[in-house]
Design a protein around this motif. Structure first.
Motif, PDB file in Angstrom:
ATOM      1  N   PHE A  22      20.275  35.945  65.142  1.00 46.17           N
ATOM      2  CA  PHE A  22      19.742  37.099  65.875  1.00 46.17           C
ATOM      3  C   PHE A  22      19.426  38.270  64.960  1.00 46.17           C
ATOM      4  O   PHE A  22      18.407  38.944  65.113  1.00 46.17           O
ATOM      5  CB  PHE A  22      20.755  37.535  66.940  1.00 46.17           C
ATOM      6  CG  PHE A  22      20.341  38.765  67.701  1.00 46.17           C
ATOM      7  CD1 PHE A  22      19.398  38.685  68.707  1.00 46.17           C
ATOM      8  CD2 PHE A  22      20.886  40.007  67.397  1.00 46.17           C
ATOM      9  CE1 PHE A  22      18.999  39.815  69.400  1.00 46.17           C
ATOM     10  CE2 PHE A  22      20.504  41.145  68.086  1.00 46.17           C
ATOM     11  CZ  PHE A  22      19.558  41.050  69.098  1.00 46.17           C
ATOM     12  N   LEU A  23      20.299  38.527  63.951  1.00 44.79           N
ATOM     13  CA  LEU A  23      20.098  39.677  63.071  1.00 44.79           C
ATOM     14  C   LEU A  23      19.040  39.413  61.999  1.00 44.79           C
ATOM     15  O   LEU A  23      18.571  40.354  61.351  1.00 44.79           O
ATOM     16  CB  LEU A  23      21.419  40.064  62.407  1.00 44.79           C
ATOM     17  CG  LEU A  23      22.492  40.634  63.343  1.00 44.79           C
ATOM     18  CD1 LEU A  23      23.750  40.962  62.567  1.00 44.79           C
ATOM     19  CD2 LEU A  23      21.993  41.870  64.080  1.00 44.79           C
TER      20      LEU A  23
ATOM     21  N   GLN B 148      25.640  48.120  64.582  1.00 43.97           N
ATOM     22  CA  GLN B 148      26.503  47.659  65.660  1.00 43.97           C
ATOM     23  C   GLN B 148      27.289  46.420  65.226  1.00 43.97           C
ATOM     24  O   GLN B 148      28.491  46.311  65.485  1.00 43.97           O
ATOM     25  CB  GLN B 148      25.693  47.342  66.918  1.00 43.97           C
ATOM     26  CG  GLN B 148      26.593  46.963  68.102  1.00 43.97           C
ATOM     27  CD  GLN B 148      25.824  46.382  69.269  1.00 43.97           C
ATOM     28  OE1 GLN B 148      24.863  45.640  69.082  1.00 43.97           O
ATOM     29  NE2 GLN B 148      26.233  46.715  70.477  1.00 43.97           N
ATOM     30  N   ALA B 149      26.590  45.495  64.553  1.00 44.34           N
ATOM     31  CA  ALA B 149      27.263  44.265  64.103  1.00 44.34           C
ATOM     32  C   ALA B 149      28.383  44.570  63.119  1.00 44.34           C
ATOM     33  O   ALA B 149      29.421  43.899  63.114  1.00 44.34           O
ATOM     34  CB  ALA B 149      26.238  43.324  63.466  1.00 44.34           C
TER      35      ALA B 149
ATOM     36  N   GLN C  77      20.814  47.167  65.136  1.00 42.64           N
ATOM     37  CA  GLN C  77      21.494  45.876  65.313  1.00 42.64           C
ATOM     38  C   GLN C  77      22.543  45.669  64.218  1.00 42.64           C
ATOM     39  O   GLN C  77      23.635  45.136  64.461  1.00 42.64           O
ATOM     40  CB  GLN C  77      20.479  44.724  65.294  1.00 42.64           C
ATOM     41  CG  GLN C  77      19.314  44.877  66.256  1.00 42.64           C
ATOM     42  CD  GLN C  77      19.744  45.307  67.646  1.00 42.64           C
ATOM     43  OE1 GLN C  77      20.639  44.712  68.252  1.00 42.64           O
ATOM     44  NE2 GLN C  77      19.108  46.355  68.158  1.00 42.64           N
ATOM     45  N   TYR C  78      22.223  46.104  63.014  1.00 40.33           N
ATOM     46  CA  TYR C  78      23.143  45.911  61.898  1.00 40.33           C
ATOM     47  C   TYR C  78      24.337  46.858  61.967  1.00 40.33           C
ATOM     48  O   TYR C  78      25.476  46.449  61.711  1.00 40.33           O
ATOM     49  CB  TYR C  78      22.409  46.091  60.563  1.00 40.33           C
ATOM     50  CG  TYR C  78      21.600  44.885  60.179  1.00 40.33           C
ATOM     51  CD1 TYR C  78      22.183  43.826  59.482  1.00 40.33           C
ATOM     52  CD2 TYR C  78      20.260  44.773  60.515  1.00 40.33           C
ATOM     53  CE1 TYR C  78      21.453  42.708  59.135  1.00 40.33           C
ATOM     54  CE2 TYR C  78      19.516  43.656  60.168  1.00 40.33           C
ATOM     55  CZ  TYR C  78      20.115  42.624  59.480  1.00 40.33           C
ATOM     56  OH  TYR C  78      19.394  41.506  59.137  1.00 40.33           O
TER      57      TYR C  78
ATOM     58  N   TYR D 171      25.959  53.005  70.698  1.00 38.59           N
ATOM     59  CA  TYR D 171      24.804  52.108  70.599  1.00 38.59           C
ATOM     60  C   TYR D 171      23.919  52.231  71.845  1.00 38.59           C
ATOM     61  O   TYR D 171      22.692  52.336  71.748  1.00 38.59           O
ATOM     62  CB  TYR D 171      25.281  50.668  70.432  1.00 38.59           C
ATOM     63  CG  TYR D 171      24.199  49.626  70.496  1.00 38.59           C
ATOM     64  CD1 TYR D 171      23.389  49.356  69.395  1.00 38.59           C
ATOM     65  CD2 TYR D 171      23.967  48.917  71.676  1.00 38.59           C
ATOM     66  CE1 TYR D 171      22.387  48.408  69.463  1.00 38.59           C
ATOM     67  CE2 TYR D 171      22.970  47.964  71.750  1.00 38.59           C
ATOM     68  CZ  TYR D 171      22.180  47.712  70.641  1.00 38.59           C
ATOM     69  OH  TYR D 171      21.185  46.772  70.719  1.00 38.59           O
TER      70      TYR D 171
ATOM     71  N   LEU E 190      15.231  50.072  65.685  1.00 42.58           N
ATOM     72  CA  LEU E 190      16.013  49.088  66.426  1.00 42.58           C
ATOM     73  C   LEU E 190      16.584  48.033  65.488  1.00 42.58           C
ATOM     74  O   LEU E 190      17.644  47.451  65.754  1.00 42.58           O
ATOM     75  CB  LEU E 190      15.146  48.426  67.504  1.00 42.58           C
ATOM     76  CG  LEU E 190      14.565  49.369  68.565  1.00 42.58           C
ATOM     77  CD1 LEU E 190      13.849  48.575  69.646  1.00 42.58           C
ATOM     78  CD2 LEU E 190      15.661  50.227  69.176  1.00 42.58           C
ATOM     79  N   HIS E 191      15.891  47.789  64.386  1.00 35.89           N
ATOM     80  CA  HIS E 191      16.363  46.827  63.391  1.00 35.89           C
ATOM     81  C   HIS E 191      17.684  47.300  62.784  1.00 35.89           C
ATOM     82  O   HIS E 191      18.669  46.550  62.746  1.00 35.89           O
ATOM     83  CB  HIS E 191      15.289  46.664  62.311  1.00 35.89           C
ATOM     84  CG  HIS E 191      15.635  45.679  61.245  1.00 35.89           C
ATOM     85  ND1 HIS E 191      15.688  44.323  61.467  1.00 35.89           N
ATOM     86  CD2 HIS E 191      15.958  45.859  59.930  1.00 35.89           C
ATOM     87  CE1 HIS E 191      16.009  43.706  60.345  1.00 35.89           C
ATOM     88  NE2 HIS E 191      16.190  44.621  59.406  1.00 35.89           N
TER      89      HIS E 191
ATOM     90  N   MET F 287      20.043  53.427  72.012  1.00 34.62           N
ATOM     91  CA  MET F 287      19.017  52.524  72.539  1.00 34.62           C
ATOM     92  C   MET F 287      18.225  53.162  73.683  1.00 34.62           C
ATOM     93  O   MET F 287      17.107  52.739  73.973  1.00 34.62           O
ATOM     94  CB  MET F 287      19.669  51.225  73.021  1.00 34.62           C
ATOM     95  CG  MET F 287      20.144  50.309  71.906  1.00 34.62           C
ATOM     96  SD  MET F 287      18.769  49.617  70.932  1.00 34.62           S
ATOM     97  CE  MET F 287      18.026  48.505  72.127  1.00 34.62           C
TER      98      MET F 287
ATOM     99  N   HIS G 149      13.163  39.089  64.190  1.00 35.22           N
ATOM    100  CA  HIS G 149      12.760  40.098  65.156  1.00 35.22           C
ATOM    101  C   HIS G 149      12.868  39.533  66.573  1.00 35.22           C
ATOM    102  O   HIS G 149      12.829  38.316  66.787  1.00 35.22           O
ATOM    103  CB  HIS G 149      11.323  40.547  64.890  1.00 35.22           C
ATOM    104  CG  HIS G 149      11.183  41.375  63.657  1.00 35.22           C
ATOM    105  ND1 HIS G 149      11.750  42.622  63.544  1.00 35.22           N
ATOM    106  CD2 HIS G 149      10.568  41.136  62.477  1.00 35.22           C
ATOM    107  CE1 HIS G 149      11.468  43.124  62.358  1.00 35.22           C
ATOM    108  NE2 HIS G 149      10.760  42.238  61.689  1.00 35.22           N
ATOM    109  N   ASN G 150      13.000  40.438  67.529  1.00 34.30           N
ATOM    110  CA  ASN G 150      13.140  40.019  68.923  1.00 34.30           C
ATOM    111  C   ASN G 150      11.974  39.136  69.367  1.00 34.30           C
ATOM    112  O   ASN G 150      12.157  38.186  70.125  1.00 34.30           O
ATOM    113  CB  ASN G 150      13.240  41.250  69.835  1.00 34.30           C
ATOM    114  CG  ASN G 150      14.534  42.011  69.639  1.00 34.30           C
ATOM    115  OD1 ASN G 150      15.508  41.455  69.162  1.00 34.30           O
ATOM    116  ND2 ASN G 150      14.537  43.285  70.012  1.00 34.30           N
TER     117      ASN G 150
END
Length: 237
Positions: free
Chosen positions: A183-184, A28-29, A25-26, A38, A21-22, A42, A187-188
């Motif tokens: 956010f990036l 997608q960004a 995020q990158y 994405y 998941l880490h 997920m 961690h959540n």
């Protein structure tokens, strides 16, 4: 670059499946995958399968996206959780070849900027195509402003934050957009812990506690300059 990923696919799966998941995020960004891609990734619950499908998507997008993906893996914030990946990616040369598009196809040519040449009028060597056209806009050689110099020569971001902790906790008002900008980096769970606090002072203190490396400290300072410019100017002078 496609061949590099394909040849090392088993190792990449092993290195990235620890926290898929880490990396999602990158990618997608950086817009290496689309929103539907994405969402599909997920929805997968098996970590290894997420990475396999991600690599297949990247491989299917062509040489340029493969190169962008490998360059992304060079980012310290992306590879910090896998020492093996970090050591390997440093050996991958993603800069020696540049894709040049032409009508009817594309050719990989080595481009250098030396002997008076600039990126805007490069020296090209190693091409096997007789002639092709490069549409590269001319721009003068301009020295880009050094943002650190403009901002008072901040050399140690963690030290700056520690020295100004009390002022930041008491005076930062736009805490939520600052959290969004990080956010990036976090961690959540860390983001959730910061947002769980009831006051902006508590949120800021919790956020500062999450700063455990220079790269996160730098991104936090950048976010503070973006959302709290007056306060940051006050702290510098």
């Amino acid at each position: 670059m496609n061949k590099v990923i394909k040849t090392n696919k088993p190792q990449l799966i092993n290195w990235l499946k620890g926290d898929p998941l880490h990396i999602l995020q990158y990618v997608q960004a950086r817009e290496l995958i689309t929103t539907p891609e994405y969402d599909t990734l997920m929805s997968i619950t098996v970590p290894g399968t997420i990475v396999i499908k991600l690599l297949d998507i990247i491989l299917g997008k062509g040489e340029n996206v493969c190169r962008d993906f490998l360059n992304l893996l060079k980012d310290a914030k992306v590879n910090e959780f896998s020492p093996e990946l970090r050591d390997w990616i440093e050996t991958v040369d993603t800069e020696s070849a540049v894709m040049v598009r032409q009508p009817g196809g594309q050719v990989t040519s080595k481009i250098s900027a030396s002997n008076g040449s600039h990126v805007f009028s490069p020296i090209i060597a190693g091409s096997t195509v007789g002639s092709f056209q490069m549409n590269m806009p001319f721009a003068p050689s301009v020295q880009k402003p050094d943002r650190d110099r403009e901002r008072g020569e901040i050399q140690d971001y963690q030290k700056f934050l520690r020295a100004n902790t009390s002022q930041l906790v008491q005076k930062v008002k736009n805490i939520d957009p600052i959290i969004d900008d990080l956010f990036l980096d976090l961690h959540n769970e860390s983001i959730a812990n910061v947002r769980a606090n009831s006051t902006r002072q508590q949120k800021m203190r919790e956020l500062l506690d999450c700063v455990n490396c220079e790269s996160i400290a730098k991104d936090l300072v950048e976010a503070l300059f973006k959302h709290e410019a007056s306060l940051m100017k006050e702290l510098q002078y």
